[in-house]
Design an enzyme around this catalytic site. Structure first.
Site, mmCIF file in Angstrom:
data_model
loop_
_atom_site.group_PDB
_atom_site.id
_atom_site.type_symbol
_atom_site.label_atom_id
_atom_site.label_comp_id
_atom_site.label_asym_id
_atom_site.label_seq_id
_atom_site.Cartn_x
_atom_site.Cartn_y
_atom_site.Cartn_z
ATOM 1 N N PHE A 212 -20.749 -0.078 8.797
ATOM 2 C CA PHE A 212 -20.379 -0.174 10.210
ATOM 3 C C PHE A 212 -20.308 -1.654 10.594
ATOM 4 O O PHE A 212 -20.880 -2.093 11.598
ATOM 5 C CB PHE A 212 -21.376 0.565 11.117
ATOM 6 C CG PHE A 212 -21.663 1.982 10.700
ATOM 7 C CD1 PHE A 212 -20.808 3.018 11.074
ATOM 8 C CD2 PHE A 212 -22.785 2.280 9.943
ATOM 9 C CE1 PHE A 212 -21.079 4.330 10.705
ATOM 10 C CE2 PHE A 212 -23.063 3.584 9.556
ATOM 11 C CZ PHE A 212 -22.204 4.611 9.937
ATOM 12 N N SER A 233 -14.684 1.955 9.886
ATOM 13 C CA SER A 233 -13.561 2.894 9.984
ATOM 14 C C SER A 233 -12.435 2.379 10.876
ATOM 15 O O SER A 233 -11.373 3.001 10.948
ATOM 16 C CB SER A 233 -14.051 4.244 10.518
ATOM 17 O OG SER A 233 -14.611 4.093 11.810
ATOM 18 N N ASP A 279 -25.876 -0.561 10.672
ATOM 19 C CA ASP A 279 -25.815 -0.868 12.111
ATOM 20 C C ASP A 279 -24.778 0.042 12.766
ATOM 21 O O ASP A 279 -23.716 -0.412 13.209
ATOM 22 C CB ASP A 279 -25.445 -2.344 12.307
ATOM 23 C CG ASP A 279 -25.363 -2.730 13.778
ATOM 24 O OD1 ASP A 279 -26.029 -2.063 14.611
ATOM 25 O OD2 ASP A 279 -24.622 -3.683 14.104
ATOM 26 N N CYS A 319 -29.102 2.264 18.086
ATOM 27 C CA CYS A 319 -28.946 1.833 19.482
ATOM 28 C C CYS A 319 -28.908 3.040 20.417
ATOM 29 O O CYS A 319 -28.481 2.923 21.569
ATOM 30 C CB CYS A 319 -27.690 0.977 19.644
ATOM 31 S SG CYS A 319 -26.150 1.820 19.225
#
Length: 375
Positions: A212, A233, A279, A319
């Site tokens: 990511f 992605s 992340d 997060c």
């Protein structure tokens, strides 16, 4: 100023929920109201009868949301971020006592998120105050659609002042980044992981896998410590990540792939890494989907643990506010058990200084981050 009388169950919390309101003087949606508990004023805030959060307090005394008030709040926030360079999160909503307002500063360009009705009705005051304090080159409004929907507000991304270039070049800790304000995720860049990037640059080594990776934040911080492969992605993000590496004269490989599929593929190909970075974006925006999110977190962490060499470093984060620190740790324990691996917690990370945590507002403390060593 009209009154709202409440029975508080959350001591000093800046949100007044609908079930805490005893009665009100029928203020209009978005109006500034004073809040009383047992005939004592406990604060002033924005009123919205159509939201679960009926009042968002911006002061613990009776005062209006004036130009002078806003000017002082922004000036104080700027002082608290005086050592962070030219680019950072300037306003972090309730933590800076400005509910529903987020402002990211990219040199002299500003991205504004307004996510509550009361602040939305005063957004021209926000823009005007930014002009007076900073004389900006451009201000861009980019709200969070999900949060605005909860407030009964429509969403529109738009230029509100000056101009915004196709990309803005910023610098963090001597590393240059190109930021796509208009088309990038959120406001274009994620300042909240800055301190964790700094720390990981100390630990990273060997073959490095950045999952990511977005526009290459962790990749660029660790590039001098080993061979980096960044995966995301988003084709646009990967394109900018490659440009960021070139801009800094760093060698990194980037691939546009679904991270879940990529991790399984790397494992089947018997690839192994010395440093792995997870992340991911928030896997849930609500409590209802928390367990689905935990399954997603477990899948990527389990695969990462299997891909990690002995003595290797796994940086993993979430997060998602709705997942607690203890739930995240339990997920990591389950992942390690299933991977048949042992890990030491060598450092616990946190969100950066421009995302301050307000003691009586636990929602502001959303980022969980752990540095694990395989033993």
């Amino acid at each position: 100023m009209k009154k709202v009388i409440v029975y508080r169950r959350h001591l000093n919390h800046p949100w007044i929920f609908s079930n805490e309101v005893i009665k009100s003087e029928n203020p209009s949606p978005g109006e500034v109201v004073k809040v009383e508990e047992r005939k004592k004023v406990i604060g002033t805030g924005f009123y919205n009868p159509h939201s679960l959060i009926t009042v968002r307090l911006f002061s613990d005394k009776e005062e209006d949301f004036s130009k002078e008030f806003l000017f002082n709040r922004i000036k104080n926030a700027l002082i608290n971020r005086s050592n962070l360079g030219e680019s950072f999160r300037l306003i972090y909503s309730e933590s800076d006592r400005l509910p529903g307002l987020i402002i990211d500063k990219y040199k002299n360009f500003f991205v504004v998120e307004i996510n509550c009705l009361g602040m939305d009705k005063r957004k021209e005051l926000v823009f005007q105050t930014l002009k007076e304090i900073f004389n900006p080159e451009g201000i861009y409004e980019k709200p969070d659609q999900n949060l605005r929907k909860l407030e009964g507000l429509e969403s529109e991304n738009k230029l509100v002042y000056g101009k915004i270039p196709e990309v803005v070049e910023i610098e963090q800790d001597g590393i240059k980044f190109l930021v796509d304000i208009i088309n990038g995720q959120k406001t274009g860049f994620f300042f909240d992981q800055r301190e964790n990037r700094q720390k990981l640059a100390e630990y990273a080594t060997g073959q490095i896998l950045d999952c990511f990776c977005y526009t290459g934040g962790f990749s660029l911080y660790t590039a001098k410590k080993g061979n980096v492969l960044g995966i995301d992605s988003s084709e646009k993000a990967i394109e900018i990540a490659k440009k960021n590496a070139f801009l800094n004269h760093l060698e990194c490989d980037f691939a546009c792939e679904d991270v879940f599929k990529a991790l399984r593929k790397l494992y089947n190909e018997n690839k192994r890494f010395d440093t792995i970075i997870l992340d991911p974006p928030s896997f849930t925006k609500s409590k209802k989907k928390k367990f689905d999110a935990l399954r997603g977190y477990k899948e990527i962490n389990l695969m990462a643990m299997k891909l990690l060499n002995e003595g290797g470093i796994l940086f993993t984060s979430s997060c998602s506010y709705h997942i607690s620190n203890e739930e995240f740790l339990n997920m990591l324990r389950d992942s390690a058990k299933d991977a048949k691996r042992n890990f030491l917690i060598i450092h616990q990370g946190k969100q950066s200084k421009d995302h301050p945590v307000l003691l009586n507002f636990p929602e502001s403390n959303y980022l969980k981050a752990y540095f694990l060593r395989a033993i």
